[in-house]
Design a protein around this motif. Structure first.
Motif, PDB file in Angstrom:
ATOM      1  N   PHE A   1      10.790  -4.211  -8.381  1.00 32.74           N
ATOM      2  CA  PHE A   1      10.787  -3.725  -7.004  1.00 32.74           C
ATOM      3  C   PHE A   1      12.202  -3.781  -6.471  1.00 32.74           C
ATOM      4  O   PHE A   1      12.886  -4.766  -6.629  1.00 32.74           O
TER       5      PHE A   1
ATOM      6  N   ASP B   1       0.801  -1.225   0.000  1.00 33.09           N
ATOM      7  CA  ASP B   1       0.000   0.000   0.000  1.00 33.09           C
ATOM      8  C   ASP B   1       0.835   1.278   0.000  1.00 33.09           C
ATOM      9  O   ASP B   1       0.422   2.278  -0.576  1.00 33.09           O
ATOM     10  N   GLU B   2       1.992   1.252   0.637  1.00 35.82           N
ATOM     11  CA  GLU B   2       2.777   2.475   0.787  1.00 35.82           C
ATOM     12  C   GLU B   2       3.989   2.556  -0.133  1.00 35.82           C
ATOM     13  O   GLU B   2       4.473   3.644  -0.405  1.00 35.82           O
ATOM     14  N   ALA B   3       4.492   1.428  -0.614  1.00 39.10           N
ATOM     15  CA  ALA B   3       5.685   1.432  -1.479  1.00 39.10           C
ATOM     16  C   ALA B   3       5.330   1.934  -2.877  1.00 39.10           C
ATOM     17  O   ALA B   3       4.242   1.683  -3.383  1.00 39.10           O
ATOM     18  N   GLN B   4       6.260   2.651  -3.477  1.00 35.43           N
ATOM     19  CA  GLN B   4       6.093   3.126  -4.852  1.00 35.43           C
ATOM     20  C   GLN B   4       7.283   2.676  -5.669  1.00 35.43           C
ATOM     21  O   GLN B   4       8.381   3.131  -5.418  1.00 35.43           O
ATOM     22  N   PRO B   5       7.138   1.757  -6.610  1.00 41.22           N
ATOM     23  CA  PRO B   5       5.903   1.049  -6.919  1.00 41.22           C
ATOM     24  C   PRO B   5       5.600  -0.003  -5.849  1.00 41.22           C
ATOM     25  O   PRO B   5       6.486  -0.368  -5.076  1.00 41.22           O
ATOM     26  N   ALA B   6       4.374  -0.485  -5.860  1.00 39.28           N
ATOM     27  CA  ALA B   6       3.979  -1.521  -4.903  1.00 39.28           C
ATOM     28  C   ALA B   6       4.810  -2.770  -5.138  1.00 39.28           C
ATOM     29  O   ALA B   6       5.136  -3.124  -6.274  1.00 39.28           O
TER      30      ALA B   6
END
Length: 156
Positions: A154, A57-62
């Motif tokens: 990621f 939910d918080e990581a960019q990108p997920a």
């Protein structure tokens, strides 16, 4: 895990049905065997929620990560109550799906909670996901991704 759950519908916490293939494609999948009546499950679930939230939910990108809850509750009502009360925004195998019991046998689940991290084909990356999250936090995820045979976008 797409190989094992392909063609099935999973439940979202809000009760919506989700196609397993679309939801799990190209992701590291954690099978979470737990029950609401189990004190250790209730103890670990908030930690898993935080782990999931930070990665997805918080990581960019997920992060390419998804949890599938496999209930050990006594009834569908108990399962849904546990999901609504404590779970993150992850998915669940429906209570009445016979695969729920098959997965317990397939992954040799003899005690709960148990967090089994698997590749797309269902092969186990680790059956010690709970311990690894407790001891290493988010850093364990990168190790899982490295052996998961998925496309990586990621870096965490």
């Amino acid at each position: 895990m797409v190989d094992v759950l392909g063609g099935r519908r999973l439940w979202a916490r809000d009760g919506a049905a989700v196609e397993a293939e679309a939801a799990l494609q190209n992701k590291v999948v954690a099978l979470y065997f737990a029950a609401g009546r189990c004190v250790p499950s209730r103890d670990f679930t908030p930690l898993l929620c935080d782990f999931y939230t930070e990665l997805v939910d918080e990581a960019q990108p997920a992060a390419p990560f998804e949890v599938v809850f496999v209930s050990a509750d006594s009834s569908a009502e108990e399962m849904l109550a546990f999901m609504r009360e404590m779970h993150g925004a992850w998915l669940a195998l429906p209570f009445h799906d016979p695969l729920r019991l098959e997965l317990k046998k397939m992954y040799n689940i003899t005690a709960i909670p148990k967090l089994v991290i698997v590749k797309q084909n269902g092969e186990v990356i680790t059956d010690k996901g709970r311990k690894q999250i407790r001891e290493h936090g988010l850093s364990c995820f990168q190790r899982w991704v490295e052996v998961a045979d998925i496309f990586q976008n990621f870096s965490g």
